[in-house]
Design an enzyme around this catalytic site. Structure first.
Site, PDB file in Angstrom:
ATOM      1  N   GLU A 123     -14.181   5.212  -4.600  1.00 36.54           N
ATOM      2  CA  GLU A 123     -13.097   5.474  -4.186  1.00 36.54           C
ATOM      3  C   GLU A 123     -12.283   6.697  -4.477  1.00 36.54           C
ATOM      4  O   GLU A 123     -11.855   7.576  -3.562  1.00 36.54           O
ATOM      5  CB  GLU A 123     -12.145   4.234  -4.346  1.00 36.54           C
ATOM      6  CG  GLU A 123     -12.339   2.970  -3.705  1.00 36.54           C
ATOM      7  CD  GLU A 123     -13.225   2.043  -4.342  1.00 36.54           C
ATOM      8  OE1 GLU A 123     -13.807   0.947  -3.972  1.00 36.54           O
ATOM      9  OE2 GLU A 123     -13.820   2.649  -5.419  1.00 36.54           O
ATOM     10  N   HIS A 155      -8.105  -9.202  -4.975  1.00 34.48           N
ATOM     11  CA  HIS A 155      -8.301  -9.093  -3.349  1.00 34.48           C
ATOM     12  C   HIS A 155      -7.014  -9.440  -2.837  1.00 34.48           C
ATOM     13  O   HIS A 155      -7.082  -9.533  -1.424  1.00 34.48           O
ATOM     14  CB  HIS A 155      -9.487  -9.571  -2.790  1.00 34.48           C
ATOM     15  CG  HIS A 155     -10.998  -9.082  -3.459  1.00 34.48           C
ATOM     16  ND1 HIS A 155     -11.210  -9.539  -4.816  1.00 34.48           N
ATOM     17  CD2 HIS A 155     -11.856  -8.512  -2.873  1.00 34.48           C
ATOM     18  CE1 HIS A 155     -12.742  -9.159  -4.624  1.00 34.48           C
ATOM     19  NE2 HIS A 155     -12.818  -8.347  -3.840  1.00 34.48           N
TER      20      HIS A 155
END
Length: 668
Positions: free
Chosen positions: A407, A474
């Protein structure tokens, strides 16, 4: 090649086909930054500049690399690369005013020394968090490649920086995508006081290129001819055959990490050995021996350069101390942007939230040929939520790019695309994973325009939120991490219509934007949405219901929780405000409602402390206190990570507590 903490071999100069003029130019390219540095060290002791990171003894690298590149090719230097700036012909007074924090510098006094970039000279400066610039170089090179431009990008790091994750991520991305990036490691023996023996165990840092399938070289960084000739050859080859190359330059840092650090930790014999390898004095002796330079000519060059330095210093000293106003400072946080609102057409179709985002993204890709989508699994697979399904068939793999799981490098590469004139949308596979790209988001994207007038035309899509049993990694709603950071814009739609229009605006806006998409709403919320492209301005909340008794302020899934309560209890007369945009935030709509109803409850999915509700509550108390008939009430999730099991998650989320809290405020 010897390790830089050992005595290095004697120079062997080879002129090859270089003319005497070219050979002399290389000497002056090193001499000028050396003489500037010597003057700066005097000024530092006099208190006329505040800090200095010396590159004395390392001039051959900056000079050789810069002269080997073309003027239009970007260079991303670091602390000790004064030769990059000087040999890009930046007027010296601008460098001097930069170091004094004056207006003729490059950062309006907002950042120091070499923490700046300049599009005028195709230089992108460092930030103190060294790693992200390597990924930025990837993005710049990717833009060149997509535009079929035969340019390379050179980026510098020190041997210490090669231990950072960003280094490895950037090398991997460059290798996978065949990006023409010249990764330059200045192995100068010490990371502040830590010797190379305590920094890595491989024999040579160049060997790390092998792990990424990357060509690598070791170059004597104190031999200007070796640096220039080898880098020139590599650069020409990379332009014709785009690929990344890793170069380890062996050199030595002969002064402290910065001047206050000193060099007491360096053994005297090691320092003496490297002083004998001074790149300037040795090359000067070579030029004299070859009859290319005389002592008299050299002395004359010294006089001319010193005179230039003094003249530009005088100009810098005469410039007034920088001044600014609160408006000046606030107005430079973002690149100015006035949205020309594109109104929706009358033709609509019923779309789920996920469909509206996909349609809006597709129409923006059609509208902007320079827009690139990047993210894990976004290409053939269509993303884990299938938002980019079918995109690769329409737009191709160049513009819809699967990324490695890194990322930080992809956020940085997005910034590089923006620097090189393109647009980027990055899908953060889950908003939670932004932690792995947090540094470049908050320290690079957010600060660049304020620091040196460089916008970040980047949208980061953030699938987020609970209610789907996805557990603590998540399911977070972490928008408050980013609303705290000046320079970022944060958008959080709750309906398909808003999601499509706000995403279009986000892509038009040249500033960095975090675009939150609640996963539980993706397929559960439907709405009629215009089929054509349209935009919605940021900073304009939506007043969904109007009433007299209380103001309910929320966003995201909270909007639907509040709607359920009001639909079940029609006797409650409330203004329901969907913020939609969290930064900028629509204070006018909020305050107007508060002044009308005199009661406020703020609902957020995030945990309570430090969230949007906290700051909004404080603002209402400060600005609307005299209109209130009850304390502002915040309703939020528990002060725990979000759990997985359904009953635990239900207890964590504030949905089931909201109604009772609402009644308490009404009864106050």
């Amino acid at each position: 090649m010897a390790n830089p903490t050992e005595t290095a071999p004697i120079f062997k100069y080879s002129k090859d086909n270089l003319s005497n003029e070219e050979l002399l130019k290389l000497y002056l390219a090193m001499l000028k930054p050396r003489l500037i540095e010597e003057k700066m060290l005097i000024l530092l002791r006099q208190g006329k500049i505040s800090k200095w990171f010396s590159g004395i003894g390392q001039e051959a690298i900056s000079a050789g690399v810069t002269l080997a590149l073309q003027k239009e090719e970007y260079i991303l230097p670091m602390h000790r690369n004064l030769g990059v700036f000087v040999n890009r012909d930046i007027p010296l007074y601008r460098l001097f005013t930069q170091w004094q924090g004056k207006a003729s510098g490059f950062t309006k006094g907002r950042d120091r020394s070499f923490h700046f970039g300049t599009q005028e000279f195709n230089i992108v400066g460092m930030i103190s968090h060294l790693g992200p610039q390597l990924g930025v170089a990837d993005g710049i090179a990717l833009a060149h490649k997509l535009k079929n431009e035969k340019n390379i990008t050179a980026v510098f790091t020190g041997e210490g920086g090669t231990s950072e994750g960003d280094f490895h991520e950037a090398l991997n991305v460059a290798s996978v995508w065949d990006l023409p990036v010249l990764f330059c490691i200045e192995n100068n023996g010490y990371g502040l006081s830590t010797p190379t023996t305590e920094q890595y165990r491989c024999e040579n840092l160049a060997d790390r290129g092998l792990g990424y399938g990357m060509e690598s070289h070791i170059i004597d960084g104190n031999n200007i001819l070796e640096v220039y000739q080898k880098v020139s050859a590599l650069a020409e080859s990379m332009r014709e055959n785009p690929r990344p190359v890793l170069v380890e330059f062996l050199t030595f840092r002969r002064r402290g990490h910065e001047e206050a650090s000193g060099t007491k930790y360096v053994p005297e014999d090691l320092m003496e050995a490297w002083e004998l390898k001074d790149p300037i004095s040795n090359y000067k002796d070579f030029l004299i021996a070859e009859g290319i330079l005389t002592e008299e000519q050299d002395e004359h060059k010294h006089v001319l350069i010193k005179a230039e330095i003094e003249a530009h210093l005088q100009k810098a000293f005469e410039e007034d101390v920088i001044s600014s106003s609160e408006d000046d400072e606030l107005n430079d946080v973002y690149k100015p942007f006035t949205l020309e609102v594109t109104k929706p057409n009358e033709t609509t179709e019923e779309l789920r939230l996920i469909d509206a985002i996909s349609q809006g993204l597709r129409q923006s890709m059609e509208r902007y040929d320079d827009l690139v989508i990047m993210g894990q699994d976004v290409a053939d697979y269509g993303g884990v939520f299938k938002i980019t399904e079918g995109f690769i068939e329409q737009f191709g793999k160049d513009r819809v790019r699967n990324t490695p799981i890194c990322e930080s490098a992809i956020v940085s590469a997005s910034m590089g695309l923006s620097i090189n004139g393109m647009k980027a949308v990055m899908e953060m596979q889950f908003g939670d994973f932004a932690t792995s790209g947090f540094n470049p988001i908050v320290n690079y994207l957010a600060k660049s325009h304020y620091r040196w007038n460089q916008h970040a035309d980047v949208v980061i899509r953030m699938p987020c939120g609970g209610g789907v049993g996805a557990g603590p990694f998540h399911s977070q709603t972490n928008e408050a991490w980013f609303t705290k950071t000046p320079g970022l814009k944060v958008v959080y739609p709750a309906f398909p219509y808003d999601a499509k229009g706000l995403l279009a605006t986000a892509i038009e806006d040249p500033n960095p934007i975090l675009f939150f998409e609640h996963k539980a709403l993706y397929r559960s919320i439907r709405q009629e949405v215009p089929t054509d492209y349209f935009t919605i301005p940021f900073g304009k909340a939506s007043l969904l219901k109007e009433g007299e008794d209380i103001t309910i302020i929320t966003y995201g899934a909270g909007v639907h929780w509040a709607l359920e309560v009001l639909e079940e209890h029609s006797n409650i007369s409330a203004d329901l405000i969907d913020l939609r945009s969290l930064q900028p935030l629509d204070y006018d709509t909020v305050y107007a409602s508060v002044k009308k109803t005199s009661r406020v409850i703020i609902l957020q999915e995030d945990s309570k402390f430090g969230g949007i509700a906290s700051d909004l509550s404080a603002c209402i108390m400060e600005d609307c206190f005299k209109y209130l008939d009850a304390p502002v009430k915040r309703v939020a999730s528990l002060e725990t990570p979000i759990p997985f099991a359904k009953n635990l998650e239900n207890n964590y989320l504030p949905k089931n507590r909201f109604f009772n809290e609402l009644l308490e405020v009404l009864a106050y």
